[in-house]
Structure formats: C-alpha cells, structure tokens
Design a protein around this motif. Structure first.
Motif, PDB file in Angstrom:
ATOM      1  N   PHE A  12      -9.952 -38.134  23.480  1.00 52.83           N
ATOM      2  CA  PHE A  12      -9.368 -37.703  22.205  1.00 52.83           C
ATOM      3  C   PHE A  12     -10.414 -37.288  21.179  1.00 52.83           C
ATOM      4  O   PHE A  12     -10.130 -36.492  20.277  1.00 52.83           O
ATOM      5  CB  PHE A  12      -8.549 -38.836  21.585  1.00 52.83           C
ATOM      6  CG  PHE A  12      -7.213 -39.088  22.216  1.00 52.83           C
ATOM      7  CD1 PHE A  12      -6.667 -38.212  23.135  1.00 52.83           C
ATOM      8  CD2 PHE A  12      -6.476 -40.221  21.867  1.00 52.83           C
ATOM      9  CE1 PHE A  12      -5.421 -38.455  23.705  1.00 52.83           C
ATOM     10  CE2 PHE A  12      -5.228 -40.464  22.417  1.00 52.83           C
ATOM     11  CZ  PHE A  12      -4.699 -39.588  23.345  1.00 52.83           C
ATOM     12  N   ASN A  13     -11.607 -37.821  21.284  1.00 53.32           N
ATOM     13  CA  ASN A  13     -12.590 -37.723  20.205  1.00 53.32           C
ATOM     14  C   ASN A  13     -13.011 -36.295  19.839  1.00 53.32           C
ATOM     15  O   ASN A  13     -13.078 -35.970  18.647  1.00 53.32           O
ATOM     16  CB  ASN A  13     -13.821 -38.563  20.552  1.00 53.32           C
ATOM     17  CG  ASN A  13     -14.644 -38.918  19.329  1.00 53.32           C
ATOM     18  OD1 ASN A  13     -14.110 -39.083  18.224  1.00 53.32           O
ATOM     19  ND2 ASN A  13     -15.939 -39.040  19.501  1.00 53.32           N
ATOM     20  N   PRO A  14     -13.281 -35.410  20.780  1.00 52.35           N
ATOM     21  CA  PRO A  14     -13.653 -34.045  20.383  1.00 52.35           C
ATOM     22  C   PRO A  14     -12.485 -33.327  19.693  1.00 52.35           C
ATOM     23  O   PRO A  14     -11.320 -33.547  20.038  1.00 52.35           O
ATOM     24  CB  PRO A  14     -13.998 -33.366  21.723  1.00 52.35           C
ATOM     25  CG  PRO A  14     -14.222 -34.482  22.678  1.00 52.35           C
ATOM     26  CD  PRO A  14     -13.331 -35.585  22.240  1.00 52.35           C
ATOM     27  N   ILE A  25     -11.381 -41.265  15.334  1.00 52.56           N
ATOM     28  CA  ILE A  25     -11.910 -40.158  16.121  1.00 52.56           C
ATOM     29  C   ILE A  25     -12.421 -39.100  15.147  1.00 52.56           C
ATOM     30  O   ILE A  25     -12.189 -39.173  13.939  1.00 52.56           O
ATOM     31  CB  ILE A  25     -10.841 -39.560  17.050  1.00 52.56           C
ATOM     32  CG1 ILE A  25      -9.637 -39.036  16.241  1.00 52.56           C
ATOM     33  CG2 ILE A  25     -10.408 -40.571  18.091  1.00 52.56           C
ATOM     34  CD1 ILE A  25      -8.628 -38.276  17.079  1.00 52.56           C
ATOM     35  N   ILE A  26     -13.133 -38.116  15.678  1.00 55.47           N
ATOM     36  CA  ILE A  26     -13.671 -37.045  14.838  1.00 55.47           C
ATOM     37  C   ILE A  26     -12.531 -36.266  14.194  1.00 55.47           C
ATOM     38  O   ILE A  26     -11.623 -35.788  14.880  1.00 55.47           O
ATOM     39  CB  ILE A  26     -14.539 -36.092  15.685  1.00 55.47           C
ATOM     40  CG1 ILE A  26     -15.791 -36.823  16.181  1.00 55.47           C
ATOM     41  CG2 ILE A  26     -14.919 -34.849  14.888  1.00 55.47           C
ATOM     42  CD1 ILE A  26     -16.579 -36.033  17.216  1.00 55.47           C
ATOM     43  N   TYR A  27     -12.570 -36.182  12.880  1.00 54.33           N
ATOM     44  CA  TYR A  27     -11.595 -35.363  12.146  1.00 54.33           C
ATOM     45  C   TYR A  27     -12.384 -34.504  11.172  1.00 54.33           C
ATOM     46  O   TYR A  27     -12.348 -34.692   9.964  1.00 54.33           O
ATOM     47  CB  TYR A  27     -10.570 -36.242  11.422  1.00 54.33           C
ATOM     48  CG  TYR A  27      -9.179 -35.630  11.380  1.00 54.33           C
ATOM     49  CD1 TYR A  27      -8.918 -34.497  10.614  1.00 54.33           C
ATOM     50  CD2 TYR A  27      -8.143 -36.174  12.121  1.00 54.33           C
ATOM     51  CE1 TYR A  27      -7.662 -33.930  10.576  1.00 54.33           C
ATOM     52  CE2 TYR A  27      -6.876 -35.617  12.105  1.00 54.33           C
ATOM     53  CZ  TYR A  27      -6.636 -34.492  11.340  1.00 54.33           C
ATOM     54  OH  TYR A  27      -5.379 -33.919  11.313  1.00 54.33           O
ATOM     55  N   ASP A  28     -13.098 -33.552  11.747  1.00 51.91           N
ATOM     56  CA  ASP A  28     -14.012 -32.724  10.980  1.00 51.91           C
ATOM     57  C   ASP A  28     -13.365 -31.395  10.593  1.00 51.91           C
ATOM     58  O   ASP A  28     -12.148 -31.212  10.763  1.00 51.91           O
ATOM     59  CB  ASP A  28     -15.296 -32.489  11.774  1.00 51.91           C
ATOM     60  CG  ASP A  28     -15.018 -31.840  13.140  1.00 51.91           C
ATOM     61  OD1 ASP A  28     -13.846 -31.489  13.423  1.00 51.91           O
ATOM     62  OD2 ASP A  28     -15.975 -31.682  13.914  1.00 51.91           O
ATOM     63  N   SER A  29     -14.151 -30.474  10.069  1.00 50.12           N
ATOM     64  CA  SER A  29     -13.620 -29.191   9.621  1.00 50.12           C
ATOM     65  C   SER A  29     -12.988 -28.403  10.771  1.00 50.12           C
ATOM     66  O   SER A  29     -12.008 -27.673  10.564  1.00 50.12           O
ATOM     67  CB  SER A  29     -14.725 -28.368   8.955  1.00 50.12           C
ATOM     68  OG  SER A  29     -15.803 -28.141   9.854  1.00 50.12           O
TER      69      SER A  29
END
Length: 220
Positions: A78-80, A29-33
């Motif tokens: 979950f992704n966002p 999933i997205i694990y960005d800043s």
C-alpha cells in the motif's frame, strides 16, 4: 498544497480524545503530492467528483481481507503512491493510483490507522468517495481470527460514533450498490470479483453491532 500534506500527522484534540476509546496505532502510508494528485484525478474521472482536497464524507464502512499473511507485506504494498509497473493490470487500466485503506487490522487484533479516516483511499470500486476501508490480514485460506473479529466490532462502533455512518458491508457486496444513488463509477463495466472478508465474518460483525442499526446492501 504543502500545508495539506503536512496536516496528515496533525489531529485536533477532539480527534485524539475519541481515539483513546479504543487502541489505535498510527502508522501512516505515504500520502504525498503524487498520491494527492492521483486521488483528486480518481475522484474526478472515476466518481465524477471535482474538489480541491482528497477527502471524503464517510457514509459507509467496507470490511476487507488482505489476501496476504502479514501486516508488513500489505503495508509495503500500500505504501507507494502509485501502483508498481505491471502490477494489478485489472485495475491499473483505469488509474495508476495505488490501492490502500484507512485501517488495517493485524492477526492479533492490533488496529493500525494508515491515514486519517476522511482521507481518500482506493479500496472499493464505485464507493471510495464515501467509504472507510478496513483491511484484515488474512484470506480464505488463512481465516481471520477472533481477535480480528473483536477489533472490527470495536472499530465499527468507534467510527459510527464519530461519523454519520449508514452502511456496513463486506467487500464482496459492493456491486449490490450499482443502480443506486450511492454508486459513482463512470464506467459501468468496470468491476472485479471479490469474496472478502467472507460471509461468516460479516455475519458475526453484524450480529454484534445490531444495536447501531446500520444498513447492509440494498434490498431492491
């Protein structure tokens, strides 16, 4: 910070060798800043832990069910990095960090890794900082399958071999850790009612991993 974000898809050779013991499909999933910032804030504000990276030292495995019927619907939820506006008001009041877990098991027993095991995920109040979450696609009205049972047993064994895991619990048992040293939630009134993944499912998993001597809920 950029280096840390990019590291999500880079695993050491020893990690890959362990993963070959059971079949695990990486579907991050997205694990960005944004997720990193919110995770660090959650660790500090909810658990009283201040650190520079959103990582955990796993001591516990928490089994869940998704309350949804498909892998895709839960993955998309979950992704966002942030909870959608107006969603989950019961938990949004304390943090806008979206819920997630390190693993999800589909109906056919396929194990998906949504992030590295030691990355922080919001899935269990008071214990996120030390717990690996395993979601299972299903609910009380959509019972978990034998394939999922087998996959959970394999995954528990895999994680126990990799980390110093001491506890194995169902999500419905998490409040039993209140008033213990493991519990870290700054608001003593913050909790939600849970019944996943079901007592019968937990009993079957526990009976199959008795040899690992994992602890359940505190007895006093």
């Amino acid at each position: 910070m950029k280096k840390f974000i990019l590291s999500i898809l880079i695993y050491p050779i020893s990690f890959l060798a362990l993963a070959q013991e059971i079949k695990i499909i990486d579907k991050p999933i997205i694990y960005d800043s944004t997720r990193i910032k919110l995770s660090l804030a959650y660790l500090k504000e909810r658990h009283g832990i201040e650190q520079s990276t959103p990582t955990i030292q796993p001591k516990m495995i928490v089994l869940h069910w998704t309350a949804a019927k498909t892998f895709a619907s839960t993955f998309n939820a979950f992704n966002p990095a942030k909870l959608p506006n107006g969603d989950r008001k019961d938990i949004a009041q304390v943090s806008s960090l979206n819920t997630s877990s390190q693993y999800m098991v589909d109906r056919d027993g396929t194990i998906y890794r949504l992030m590295p095991d030691n990355y922080f995920a919001r899935h269990v109040i008071g214990l996120n900082y030390c717990a690996i979450g395993v979601e299972n696609v299903g609910s009380a009205d959509f019972p978990l399958t034998e394939a999922q049972l087998k996959a959970n047993i394999e995954l528990v064994r895999y994680l126990r071999k990799k980390y110093h895991i001491e506890y194995l619990i169902g999500h419905y048992e998490y409040t039993k850790f209140k008033n213990t040293p493991l519990w870290k939630e700054t608001n003593p009134k913050y909790q939600t009612g849970k019944n996943d993944p079901g007592a019968d499912f937990m009993l079957k998993v526990r009976n199959s991993v008795k040899d690992l001597n994992l602890k359940g809920v505190p007895t006093n």
